[in-house]
Design a protein around this motif. Structure first.
Motif, mmCIF file in Angstrom:
data_model
loop_
_atom_site.group_PDB
_atom_site.id
_atom_site.type_symbol
_atom_site.label_atom_id
_atom_site.label_comp_id
_atom_site.label_asym_id
_atom_site.label_seq_id
_atom_site.Cartn_x
_atom_site.Cartn_y
_atom_site.Cartn_z
ATOM 1 N N ALA A 231 0.832 -1.211 0.000
ATOM 2 C CA ALA A 231 0.000 0.000 0.000
ATOM 3 C C ALA A 231 0.865 1.260 0.000
ATOM 4 O O ALA A 231 0.553 2.239 -0.677
ATOM 5 N N LYS A 232 1.972 1.220 0.746
ATOM 6 C CA LYS A 232 2.826 2.398 0.841
ATOM 7 C C LYS A 232 3.675 2.632 -0.416
ATOM 8 O O LYS A 232 4.073 3.754 -0.689
ATOM 9 N N LEU A 233 3.974 1.549 -1.137
ATOM 10 C CA LEU A 233 4.886 1.697 -2.280
ATOM 11 C C LEU A 233 4.182 1.656 -3.638
ATOM 12 O O LEU A 233 4.822 1.867 -4.664
ATOM 13 N N LYS A 234 2.891 1.401 -3.650
ATOM 14 C CA LYS A 234 2.235 1.163 -4.945
ATOM 15 C C LYS A 234 2.196 2.400 -5.837
ATOM 16 O O LYS A 234 2.062 2.276 -7.051
ATOM 17 N N ASN A 235 2.312 3.579 -5.244
ATOM 18 C CA ASN A 235 2.343 4.779 -6.085
ATOM 19 C C ASN A 235 3.726 5.047 -6.668
ATOM 20 O O ASN A 235 3.882 5.839 -7.587
ATOM 21 N N HIS A 236 4.720 4.404 -6.102
ATOM 22 C CA HIS A 236 6.091 4.642 -6.555
ATOM 23 C C HIS A 236 6.622 3.541 -7.460
ATOM 24 O O HIS A 236 7.511 3.768 -8.263
ATOM 25 N N TYR A 237 6.098 2.340 -7.267
ATOM 26 C CA TYR A 237 6.577 1.199 -8.058
ATOM 27 C C TYR A 237 5.391 0.524 -8.748
ATOM 28 O O TYR A 237 4.276 0.515 -8.220
ATOM 29 N N HIS A 238 5.684 -0.067 -9.893
ATOM 30 C CA HIS A 238 4.658 -0.795 -10.628
ATOM 31 C C HIS A 238 4.275 -2.068 -9.869
ATOM 32 O O HIS A 238 5.136 -2.834 -9.447
ATOM 33 N N VAL A 239 2.985 -2.243 -9.659
ATOM 34 C CA VAL A 239 2.465 -3.449 -9.006
ATOM 35 C C VAL A 239 1.836 -4.327 -10.095
ATOM 36 O O VAL A 239 0.800 -3.962 -10.639
ATOM 37 N N PRO A 240 2.465 -5.448 -10.462
ATOM 38 C CA PRO A 240 1.971 -6.218 -11.610
ATOM 39 C C PRO A 240 0.604 -6.858 -11.377
ATOM 40 O O PRO A 240 -0.169 -7.010 -12.306
ATOM 41 N N PHE A 241 0.320 -7.236 -10.144
ATOM 42 C CA PHE A 241 -0.978 -7.857 -9.847
ATOM 43 C C PHE A 241 -1.585 -7.158 -8.643
ATOM 44 O O PHE A 241 -0.973 -7.096 -7.577
ATOM 45 N N GLU A 242 -2.785 -6.657 -8.846
ATOM 46 C CA GLU A 242 -3.460 -5.914 -7.784
ATOM 47 C C GLU A 242 -3.561 -6.733 -6.503
ATOM 48 O O GLU A 242 -3.808 -7.942 -6.534
ATOM 49 N N GLY A 243 -3.395 -6.094 -5.378
ATOM 50 C CA GLY A 243 -3.535 -6.752 -4.098
ATOM 51 C C GLY A 243 -4.989 -6.987 -3.760
ATOM 52 O O GLY A 243 -5.856 -6.748 -4.606
ATOM 53 N N PRO A 244 -5.312 -7.414 -2.569
ATOM 54 C CA PRO A 244 -4.349 -7.667 -1.505
ATOM 55 C C PRO A 244 -3.481 -8.892 -1.794
ATOM 56 O O PRO A 244 -3.928 -9.820 -2.466
ATOM 57 N N CYS A 245 -2.241 -8.813 -1.289
ATOM 58 C CA CYS A 245 -1.346 -9.937 -1.437
ATOM 59 C C CYS A 245 -1.385 -10.770 -0.160
ATOM 60 O O CYS A 245 -2.129 -10.460 0.765
ATOM 61 N N MET A 246 -0.618 -11.819 -0.151
ATOM 62 C CA MET A 246 -0.536 -12.610 1.072
ATOM 63 C C MET A 246 0.695 -12.163 1.878
ATOM 64 O O MET A 246 0.811 -11.004 2.179
ATOM 65 N N HIS A 247 1.627 -13.041 2.153
ATOM 66 C CA HIS A 247 2.730 -12.731 3.064
ATOM 67 C C HIS A 247 3.888 -12.032 2.375
ATOM 68 O O HIS A 247 4.880 -11.707 2.997
ATOM 69 N N GLU A 248 3.815 -11.871 1.040
ATOM 70 C CA GLU A 248 4.880 -11.175 0.328
ATOM 71 C C GLU A 248 4.257 -10.332 -0.768
ATOM 72 O O GLU A 248 3.202 -10.678 -1.296
ATOM 73 N N CYS A 249 4.902 -9.208 -1.088
ATOM 74 C CA CYS A 249 4.336 -8.360 -2.123
ATOM 75 C C CYS A 249 5.314 -8.231 -3.284
ATOM 76 O O CYS A 249 6.527 -8.218 -3.094
ATOM 77 N N LEU A 250 4.733 -8.177 -4.469
ATOM 78 C CA LEU A 250 5.524 -8.186 -5.689
ATOM 79 C C LEU A 250 5.460 -6.812 -6.352
ATOM 80 O O LEU A 250 4.385 -6.309 -6.643
ATOM 81 N N LEU A 251 6.651 -6.231 -6.572
ATOM 82 C CA LEU A 251 6.766 -4.972 -7.303
ATOM 83 C C LEU A 251 7.688 -5.206 -8.483
ATOM 84 O O LEU A 251 8.391 -6.220 -8.528
ATOM 85 N N THR A 252 7.726 -4.254 -9.420
ATOM 86 C CA THR A 252 8.704 -4.362 -10.505
ATOM 87 C C THR A 252 9.399 -3.013 -10.721
ATOM 88 O O THR A 252 8.984 -1.989 -10.176
ATOM 89 N N ASP A 253 10.420 -3.055 -11.564
ATOM 90 C CA ASP A 253 11.182 -1.834 -11.862
ATOM 91 C C ASP A 253 10.676 -1.137 -13.129
ATOM 92 O O ASP A 253 11.376 -0.322 -13.703
ATOM 93 N N LYS A 254 9.438 -1.467 -13.546
ATOM 94 C CA LYS A 254 8.937 -0.953 -14.827
ATOM 95 C C LYS A 254 9.058 0.581 -14.935
ATOM 96 O O LYS A 254 9.510 1.102 -15.949
ATOM 97 N N LYS A 255 8.661 1.302 -13.860
ATOM 98 C CA LYS A 255 8.729 2.779 -13.900
ATOM 99 C C LYS A 255 10.188 3.250 -13.891
ATOM 100 O O LYS A 255 10.559 4.186 -14.578
ATOM 101 N N GLN A 256 11.022 2.609 -13.053
ATOM 102 C CA GLN A 256 12.408 3.055 -12.870
ATOM 103 C C GLN A 256 13.268 2.723 -14.085
ATOM 104 O O GLN A 256 14.200 3.452 -14.412
ATOM 105 N N LYS A 257 12.930 1.620 -14.758
ATOM 106 C CA LYS A 257 13.709 1.165 -15.908
ATOM 107 C C LYS A 257 13.745 2.235 -16.995
ATOM 108 O O LYS A 257 14.752 2.391 -17.684
ATOM 109 N N GLU A 258 12.646 2.975 -17.100
ATOM 110 C CA GLU A 258 12.585 4.041 -18.115
ATOM 111 C C GLU A 258 13.669 5.091 -17.864
ATOM 112 O O GLU A 258 14.120 5.763 -18.773
ATOM 113 N N GLN A 259 14.068 5.256 -16.606
ATOM 114 C CA GLN A 259 15.123 6.211 -16.252
ATOM 115 C C GLN A 259 16.487 5.525 -16.166
ATOM 116 O O GLN A 259 17.463 6.130 -15.716
ATOM 117 N N GLY A 260 16.536 4.245 -16.514
ATOM 118 C CA GLY A 260 17.814 3.545 -16.510
ATOM 119 C C GLY A 260 18.186 2.926 -15.167
ATOM 120 O O GLY A 260 19.327 2.541 -14.950
#
Lengths: 512, 123
Positions: A386-415
C-alpha cells in the motif's frame, strides 16, 4: 620469502615490508588463511610417527601447502569472517519466498537441554522416550496444521522433502499400475525446485500458463491437463510465488483428482496460512514444510534445514522410515519398516535439533498465536504494498498474502533496474529482497517482511524505497549504478564471475 | 534475401528455404540481461513443434529456447561457446541452431517484424 608470502601484499598499501591495508575503522580486510605467513611454530604439534610405513604404493606428498598459523591468528581469522555475515540477527532481511523471520531464543534454550542435545540416535529407545515423544508430538501437530494426518520428519530440507513427496506420489502410481502417467504439471511461476524434482523422479513437466493473471486459472489448468490420462500430478505453491492466494484452487484440485492425479503443495509459503486454513482442505495430497521458514528454526547458513512431509492417510503407507509411533502401553517406539515404504532417506531420524526448535515455536505460540503470526505476516506485506504502490509498478493488484511483488517498470525508463535498487538497499544496510523472481514477471522484486519485523524497520525500508523512486523520478540516477559504496567490496562483475569462474584458490591469480 | 520472423516467445527465425536459423530477439536479450552460458543441442536431434532445444543463461535467470516448427537440428553455432556476445550482433552471427524444417506450413504462423513490434507494445 616465497611467492605465497609476497601475496600478503594484496592490499597494495605497504609501509616497508608491512601491509597496512585500507581498513575502514573496525571493518577488517580479511585475508584467506593461505595468505598469512606460515609459522614454524604453529598452534598444534603433531609428532612425526616414528614407525610409519607407507603401504599404499602411492607417493607421499611432502608438502601439502596447508595454512600454518598460531592459534590467536586462527581465532581472529574466523571471528572476523563471522562478523562479515549478514543475517536476520543483523537487520532487515525481506527475501521473498524465504521467510527470514526471527528465531526465538527460547527455541535455542530448549534445543540445548541435555536430554535433547546429548542423546545419541543409537541409544535404546527406552532411554530416549522424551525425545521420541517430542517427535511424535511434532508429527501430530504438523498433521493438524496441514490437515494431512500422516507425517514423516525424515527429509533434511525443503528440496529433500519435495523429492520424498514426489517419490510417494510415484510409488502410489506404480503400485496402482499407472505406468502411463508420466507428466507433472507446474505453473510457469513455480519455484525452480518443483520442475527439477519432477524431472529427478523421471517425470516430464508440462507448464501451466499464469502470465498475465499471476494466478492459476481453471482455463489454463484445463489446457495443460488435456484429457489428463498422462498426468501423474501437479506441483503448486499456495500462496504462489507472486504472493497471491490461488483462488480457483479447489476447482482445479477436483479436476486433477478426477483425472487420477495427485496434488503436491510446495510448503515454502505456508507461513501465510498457518492456523488459518489447512492445505488438506483445498485438495492437497502431499506437502512438504520448511521448519526453517515457517517454524522459525535457523535458516540459510545459520543451521541445517528440515523438510517434513505431510500426506493423506491413503498415502501414509509410502512414507519414509523411521517413523515414531505410540505403543499400546503409552510408550514411544521407532517404526523402522513399513510395507511399501520408500525406505530410509536420511541418516538416523532426521534433523532432530530442528524438531525441538519447531515444536517449541508451535507450543509457545499456541493455535491462536500461530494464526495471528500468519495474519501479521500478511498485514505487514500489504502495508508495504500500500505504501509503495504509487512509486513502483504493481503487476498484480492486491491484496497480497505474506509477500508483495513490485517491478522496476517505472524506474527502468530512467535507466535504474531492479539490480540497482537491490544494490542500493545493501548500501543502506538492508538485505535485498528476492530479485528477478518469479521469472514470469520482468524486473521482479519480491518482498517478504514477515511478522517479526518491527514496524519502525518496515517504515525505514519503505522510506528508503520511496527515496529511491523519487531520486529516479527526478533523474538523479547516476549513483544507482555505483551502489553499494561502503561495503568491503563494491559492485562485483557478475558476468565475468559466471563466464570465467575461478573455482580454486591460486596465489598467482590474485593480482589479475 | 532471407526472411526473418519472430515468435511470441521472442525467438528470431531466419528462413532459408527449408532451413531455419533460430536465435533470440533483442527484447529477449534485454529481459535476460548479460548472457553467461548457452547450452547447445546435439546435431541430429529431432524436435517437435514448440519443443525446447537450447538453454540461455544470464546472471538473472535461465531460459529455454523453443523451436516454432518440427524438424531436425542440422547445425549448431559452436562459435557461441567462445563468444556469447555474438548473440547481440544479429541473427546472422548470433543464431543458436539451424533446423531442417519438416512442416513448412507452421512457419506461416510466425510474426514479421511489424507484427512483432505490435506484439511487443501490447505486452
Amino acid at each position: 620469502m616465497d611467492s605465497t608470502v609476497e601475496k600478503v601484499d594484496f592490499t597494495h598499501m605497504n609501509e616497508g615490508e608491512h601491509a597496512i591495508g585500507p581498513q575502514r575503522g573496525l571493518n577488517y580486510e580479511t585475508k584467506l588463511l593461505w595468505e598469512y605467513e606460515r609459522t614454524d611454530d604453529p598452534a598444534v604439534d603433531f609428532e612425526e610417527p616414528s614407525s610409519f610405513r607407507n603401504r599404499t604404493g602411492l607417493d607421499e606428498r611432502k608438502e601439502l601447502g596447508l595454512p600454518q598459523v598460531k592459534e590467536p591468528t586462527v581465532v581472529r581469522h574466523f571471528v572476523r569472517l563471522s562478523t562479515k555475515n549478514y543475517g536476520i540477527d543483523n537487520g532487515f532481511f525481506p527475501l521473498g519466498s524465504c521467510t527470514m523471520k526471527h528465531n526465538p531464543r527460547l527455541n535455542e534454550k530448549m534445543a540445548r537441554l541435555a536430554g535433547f542435545a546429548h542423546v545419541h540416535p543409537e541409544q535404546p529407545v527406552e532411554t530416549v522416550q522424551g525425545a521420541l515423544e517430542l517427535m511424535y508430538d511434532l508429527q501430530h501437530t504438523l498433521g493438524e496444521l496441514t490437515g494431512l494426518p500422516a507425517v514423516s520428519l525424515a527429509p533434511a530440507a525443503g528440496a529433500h522433502g519435495e523429492l520424498a513427496g514426489m517419490m510417494v506420489i510415484k510409488r502410489a502410481h506404480e503400485l496402482a499400475g499407472n505406468t502411463h502417467k508420466t507428466v507433472v504439471l507446474c505453473p510457469d511461476s513455480a519455484h525452480g525446485t518443483n520442475p527439477a524434482t519432477a524431472v529427478t523422479c523421471g517425470y516430464t513437466v508440462r507448464t501451466i500458463d499464469t502470465k498475465g493473471t499471476g494466478r492459476l486459472t481453471v482455463e489454463a489448468f484445463k489446457e495443460a491437463l488435456g484429457d489428463g490420462k498422462d498426468v501423474a500430478g501437479m506441483m503448486v505453491t499456495n500462496p504462489n510465488t507472486c504472493g497471491l492466494f490461488e483462488t480457483e484452487i479447489l476447482e482445479i484440485a477436483n479436476m486433477l483428482h478426477e483425472a487420477g492425479g495427485y496434488f503436491y503443495c510446495d510448503g515454502a509459503n505456508f507461513n501465510a496460512l498457518v492456523g488459518n486454513i489447512r492445505p488438506g482442505d483445498f485438495g492437497v495430497d502431499v506437502m512438504h514444510l520448511n521448519l526453517h521458514k515457517t517454524f522459525s528454526t535457523p535458516h540459510g547458513g545459520g543451521g541445517p534445514g528440515s523438510g517434513p512431509i505431510c500426506v493423506t492417510s491413503d498415502l501414509a503407507q509410502f512414507l519414509p522410515v523411521p517413523h515414531v509411533k505410540k505403543t499400546q502401553h503409552g510408550t514411544y517406539d521407532l517404526e523402522r519398516e513399513r510395507d511399501h515404504s520408500l525406505g530410509r532417506m536420511k541418516g538416523f531420524h532426521g534433523q532432530f535439533g530442528m524438531h525441538v526448535r519447531a515444536l517449541t515455536y508451535i507450543l509457545s505460540h499456541g493455535a491462536d498465536g500461530l494464526k495471528q503470526a500468519s495474519q501479521d505476516a500478511v498485514l505487514s506485506a500489504n502495508y508495504i504494498m500500500a505504501k509503495l504502490k504509487n512509486h513502483y509498478h504493481v503487476p498484480f493488484e492486491g491484496p497480497c498474502m505474506h509477500e508483495c511483488l513490485l517491478t522496476d517498470k517505472k524506474q527502468k525508463e530512467q535507466g535504474v533496474s531492479t539490480l540497482d535498487i537491490a544494490k542500493g538497499l545493501v548500501e543502506y544496510g538492508i538485505h535485498p529482497m528476492t530479485v528477478y523472481f518469479p521469472l514470469t514477471v520482468q524486473g521482479a522484486m519480491l518482498i517478504e517482511p514477515t511478522e517479526t519485523e518491527p514496524k519502525q524497520e518496515v517504515d525505514r525500508f519503505i522510506a528508503i524505497m520511496t527515496r529511491f523512486a523519487k531520486q529516479t523520478e527526478i533523474g538523479d540516477t547516476e549513483i544507482f549504478h555505483d551502489y553499494p559504496l561502503s561495503t568491503p567490496r563494491r559492485r562485483l562483475d557478475e558476468v565475468k564471475a559466471a563466464r570465467q569462474p575461478k573455482l580454486k584458490y591460486s596465489a598467482a591469480e590474485q593480482d589479475e | 534475401m532471407a526472411d526473418v520472423k519472430y515468435t511470441k516467445d521472442h525467438e528470431v527465425v531466419k528462413i532459408d528455404g527449408d532451413i531455419v536459423s533460430i536465435g533470440i530477439s533483442e527484447y529477449a536479450q534485454d529481459a535476460l540481461g548479460d548472457l553467461v552460458f548457452v547450452e547447445l543441442p546435439d546435431v541430429g536431434r529431432t524436435l517437435d513443434k514448440k519443443e525446447d532445444f537450447a538453454v540461455v543463461e544470464s546472471v538473472k535467470t535461465a531460459a529455454e529456447v523453443y523451436t516454432p516448427v518440427a524438424g531436425e537440428v542440422v547445425e549448431v553455432n559452436e562459435a557461441l561457446n567462445d563468444n556469447l556476445d555474438l548473440i547481440k550482433e544479429s541473427i546472422e552471427s548470433g543464431w543458436i541452431a539451424k533446423i531442417k524444417v519438416n512442416d513448412a506450413d507452421a512457419l506461416a504462423e510466425l510474426m514479421d517484424e511489424a507484427a512483432y513490434k505490435d506484439y511487443l507494445s501490447s505486452l
